[in-house]
Design a protein around this motif. Structure first.
Motif, PDB file in Angstrom:
ATOM      1  N   ASN A  51       0.876  -1.175   0.000  1.00  0.00           N
ATOM      2  CA  ASN A  51       0.000   0.000   0.000  1.00  0.00           C
ATOM      3  C   ASN A  51       0.905   1.213   0.000  1.00  0.00           C
ATOM      4  O   ASN A  51       2.109   1.089   0.270  1.00  0.00           O
ATOM      5  N   ASP A  52       0.369   2.371  -0.346  1.00  0.00           N
ATOM      6  CA  ASP A  52       1.257   3.533  -0.452  1.00  0.00           C
ATOM      7  C   ASP A  52       1.168   4.464   0.743  1.00  0.00           C
ATOM      8  O   ASP A  52       1.632   5.589   0.689  1.00  0.00           O
ATOM      9  N   MET A  53       0.585   3.972   1.857  1.00  0.00           N
ATOM     10  CA  MET A  53       0.653   4.715   3.115  1.00  0.00           C
ATOM     11  C   MET A  53       1.880   4.299   3.911  1.00  0.00           C
ATOM     12  O   MET A  53       2.473   5.116   4.615  1.00  0.00           O
ATOM     13  N   LEU A  54       2.273   3.044   3.805  1.00  0.00           N
ATOM     14  CA  LEU A  54       3.503   2.590   4.457  1.00  0.00           C
ATOM     15  C   LEU A  54       4.684   2.935   3.555  1.00  0.00           C
ATOM     16  O   LEU A  54       4.776   2.444   2.429  1.00  0.00           O
ATOM     17  N   SER A  55       5.585   3.743   4.058  1.00  0.00           N
ATOM     18  CA  SER A  55       6.741   4.115   3.242  1.00  0.00           C
ATOM     19  C   SER A  55       7.540   2.886   2.842  1.00  0.00           C
ATOM     20  O   SER A  55       8.084   2.814   1.738  1.00  0.00           O
ATOM     21  N   ALA A  56       7.609   1.894   3.734  1.00  0.00           N
ATOM     22  CA  ALA A  56       8.386   0.686   3.458  1.00  0.00           C
ATOM     23  C   ALA A  56       7.782  -0.128   2.333  1.00  0.00           C
ATOM     24  O   ALA A  56       8.498  -0.838   1.614  1.00  0.00           O
ATOM     25  N   HIS A  57       6.462  -0.056   2.161  1.00  0.00           N
ATOM     26  CA  HIS A  57       5.775  -0.911   1.193  1.00  0.00           C
ATOM     27  C   HIS A  57       5.401  -0.195  -0.088  1.00  0.00           C
ATOM     28  O   HIS A  57       5.018  -0.830  -1.075  1.00  0.00           O
ATOM     29  N   GLN A  58       5.530   1.127  -0.107  1.00  0.00           N
ATOM     30  CA  GLN A  58       5.206   1.883  -1.319  1.00  0.00           C
ATOM     31  C   GLN A  58       6.025   1.435  -2.533  1.00  0.00           C
ATOM     32  O   GLN A  58       5.494   1.353  -3.649  1.00  0.00           O
ATOM     33  N   PRO A  59       7.317   1.081  -2.369  1.00  0.00           N
ATOM     34  CA  PRO A  59       8.079   0.634  -3.545  1.00  0.00           C
ATOM     35  C   PRO A  59       7.544  -0.636  -4.193  1.00  0.00           C
ATOM     36  O   PRO A  59       7.854  -0.931  -5.350  1.00  0.00           O
ATOM     37  N   TYR A  60       6.739  -1.412  -3.470  1.00  0.00           N
ATOM     38  CA  TYR A  60       6.230  -2.670  -4.019  1.00  0.00           C
ATOM     39  C   TYR A  60       5.216  -2.475  -5.150  1.00  0.00           C
ATOM     40  O   TYR A  60       4.818  -3.447  -5.795  1.00  0.00           O
ATOM     41  N   ALA A  61       4.782  -1.248  -5.389  1.00  0.00           N
ATOM     42  CA  ALA A  61       3.776  -0.999  -6.425  1.00  0.00           C
ATOM     43  C   ALA A  61       4.181  -1.590  -7.769  1.00  0.00           C
ATOM     44  O   ALA A  61       3.355  -2.163  -8.488  1.00  0.00           O
ATOM     45  N   SER A  62       5.458  -1.483  -8.115  1.00  0.00           N
ATOM     46  CA  SER A  62       5.924  -1.926  -9.441  1.00  0.00           C
ATOM     47  C   SER A  62       6.456  -3.357  -9.438  1.00  0.00           C
ATOM     48  O   SER A  62       6.776  -3.897 -10.501  1.00  0.00           O
ATOM     49  N   TYR A  63       6.561  -3.975  -8.277  1.00  0.00           N
ATOM     50  CA  TYR A  63       7.186  -5.297  -8.210  1.00  0.00           C
ATOM     51  C   TYR A  63       6.419  -6.385  -8.976  1.00  0.00           C
ATOM     52  O   TYR A  63       7.049  -7.212  -9.648  1.00  0.00           O
TER      53      TYR A  63
END
Length: 618
Positions: free
Chosen positions: A86-98
């Motif tokens: 999700n793009d609220m967690l800074s740690a997980h925002q990069p996963y959008a393109s994975y």
């Protein structure tokens, strides 16, 4: 220094060997049954071939044309992606393109990949001191269940898990272990760059608690610390997760702390796709996650936690993870290992450095290499990286002419103020200790507490909420030596929220020269700081535990070196006291922020030493 090999090792430490064997014997019945389940699924063609035509048509309908052809043929491995994006967690925002990157890489390597499902991912940093924090611990088991739902389609030959933060990695891991026959690799996204130092951030928080800094100054400091995509840079539960996954061989070697958006990060993600294909039954080295996670790798995870002063949360999470693989561990195992594992790092809050400085100084690879060489970690384990066991995880990844490879680290750390060799540790024992006494059993993060604060004997001040403690501070009632006893914060009472709302208050009192400590059935996580904090006390007050009988003014003794937690009240008098009753605000009729949906979790959750789990019985 060249990579560690078995011939370069000293024999495994006898205490580690004894604890591992005790765990193996204790777990024999459960573990045998778990491994038998894995064997039931071996020797099958690609999972998709088991589906009916209607099943396949549903699963393949939206696929891109080339992938759809391969999916319909059901002859090539298919990878299930479970993402906590999700793009609220800074740690997980990069996963959008994975997922798109993984799908493209899978096709290049002769396989297919699909997003099997998403799991919730809440941020404890957002919910601190708020009602939503009461859902935080339970979210781990929801994530595990969501992972199981994602993989239940039985259309996958392997899994890739995208998750980093606090409850998310343990939840993904518990869910993946329910499908122990599937090869599984965890793919991290890396930390954000260094911002305002943790020390400076903490100082502003203390000044704000004292009324000496404005809200605008506090927000500016927090925004300077948490400023971009990536994991928060202190060594809390999220970054401890990454250390433990490295030590268990569930990452590609050295993958944990490479920054998002870099070429090396991209290359490691592609390499994870290629590797997990090789681990399938259609590949060259079938390696199901249920074999990677065994008694030795669980002990390795505990050792990595202790050697780095990691999060107290994992004294619950990894008990639940182990249980998912048919393995039983307890706090005694943590404590006995801590007595022989040296502390090799100083990372905030167990020091001033952040995880970027840790990585630059050698990072998890250096720590694992040191522990293996000294006989303080099991090297003869299966990992996701091949047949050489954990020894492969003693080399650092690098990109040379766009080709991913691994190199040896220097003999010495590049910053001995952050990472050290076993021969010159920061402390002779590990970061966590077990405390016991007539108040119950508790965990303390000793590595974050100054040695002069390891012992305290002071009168109790009892509070039933974080807000009550803060209010007492603002009213000037806490300018003294005391032990804050904060009750009804356990899993059954209110879901065991993290208790950082008053951390600046206690820290400022210590800075003012008062001796203070915290004793609670709640938790503080990897951000536990300089205040000595006896956490996770079991049994909790809501179950009639001893904490519910403590009164203001009782003398409480906390001694880290002796592992002692005691209230100095005559035994007969203490036993005769009527325990406090859980406040109505936390009873089953609580209806706000979704807490009413978690009534059954609060009712049936196991004790912290049993994993604080709603999935497994005590």
């Amino acid at each position: 220094m060249t990579a560690i090999t078995p011939s370069a090792l000293t024999p495994i430490h006898p205490v580690i060997e004894q604890v591992t064997e005790r765990i193996r014997v204790r777990s024999l019945t459960l573990r045998t049954a778990y491994l038998a389940r894995i064997e039931q699924f071996r020797g099958r063609p690609p999972r998709r071939a088991q589906l009916s035509c209607a099943n396949q048509a549903h699963a393949n309908a939206a696929a891109e044309s080339r992938a759809k052809i391969w999916l319909n043929q059901a002859q090539k491995p298919n990878i299930g992606i479970v993402t906590a994006y999700n793009d609220m967690l800074s740690a997980h925002q990069p996963y959008a393109s994975y997922p798109d990157q993984i799908k493209a890489a899978a096709l290049r390597f002769g396989a297919t990949a699909q997003v099997a499902g998403g799991v919730p991912a809440m941020c404890d940093g957002v919910t601190q001191g708020r009602p939503g924090m009461e859902l935080s611990l339970f979210s781990r088991d929801v994530i595990a269940q969501a992972t199981a739902v994602a993989l239940s389609h039985d259309a996958f030959d392997a899994a890739l898990c995208l998750g980093i933060c606090d409850k998310i990695v343990p939840g993904l891991l518990i869910g993946a272990l329910a499908f122990g026959h599937l090869p599984t690799i965890f793919i991290p996204a890396g930390p954000m760059g260094s911002g305002l130092s943790n020390k400076d951030k903490a100082a502003v928080r203390e000044r704000f608690a004292q009324g000496k800094a404005t809200k605008e100054e506090l927000l500016a400091a927090e925004s300077a610390a948490y400023h971009s995509a990536g994991t928060c840079t202190f060594y809390g539960t999220a970054n401890s997760n990454q250390m433990l996954l490295e030590a268990m061989g569930l990452h590609l070697p050295g993958a944990a702390f490479i920054h998002p958006g870099t070429a090396l990060r991209h290359a490691l993600t592609d390499a994870a796709v290629e590797q997990v294909i090789q681990l399938t039954e259609q590949g060259n080295h079938y390696t199901p996650i249920g074999h990677v996670v065994n008694e030795k790798s669980i002990v390795n995870a505990i050792i990595a936690l202790l050697a780095t002063g990691g999060s107290t949360n994992h004294t619950m999470h990894w008990i639940a993870v182990a249980r998912a693989a048919g393995i039983l561990i307890d706090w005694q195992d943590f404590d006995e290992l801590s007595a022989v594992i040296p502390l090799l790092t100083r990372i905030y809050p167990n020091g001033s450095a952040d995880v970027n400085e840790f990585e630059d100084a050698g990072g998890p690879v250096f720590v694992i290499r040191e522990l293996l060489a000294a006989g303080l970690m099991h090297g003869d384990v299966q990992t996701v990286f091949g047949t050489t066991g954990l020894y492969a995880h003693t080399r650092q990844p690098e990109l040379q002419n766009e080709v991913l490879s691994w190199r040896d680290l220097p003999e010495q750390s590049t910053n001995t103020g952050v990472v050290r060799k076993v021969s010159e540790p920061f402390a002779a024992t590990g970061g966590l200790r077990l405390l016991q006494g007539n108040l119950g059993r508790a965990i303390i993060k000793a590595s974050a507490v100054p040695a002069e604060a390891w012992t305290i004997r002071a009168p109790a001040k009892v509070f039933e909420s974080q807000d009550a403690l803060v209010s007492a501070f603002k009213a000037g009632q806490l300018n003294m030596d005391f032990v804050a006893v904060v009750i009804f914060q356990g899993p059954q009472a209110n879901g065991m929220p993290e208790l950082h709302h008053f951390t600046p208050v206690l820290g400022s009192l210590m800075s003012a020269g008062f001796k203070v400590a915290l004793v609670t059935d709640g938790r503080m996580s990897g951000a536990s700081g300089k205040v000595p904090a006896a956490l996770h006390i079991s049994p909790e007050a809501a179950q009639g535990g001893a904490l519910a009988r403590v009164q203001d003014g009782d003398m409480v003794e906390l001694d880290v070196a002796e592992g002692r937690l005691h209230v100095d009240v005559p035994e007969a008098e203490f036993a005769a006291r009527i325990p406090r009753v859980l406040r109505a605000a936390h009873l089953d009729d609580t209806v706000d922020f979704g807490r009413e949906l978690f009534v059954n979790q609060r009712r049936f959750v196991t004790a912290p030493e049993h994993g604080a789990s709603t999935l497994f019985k005590d």
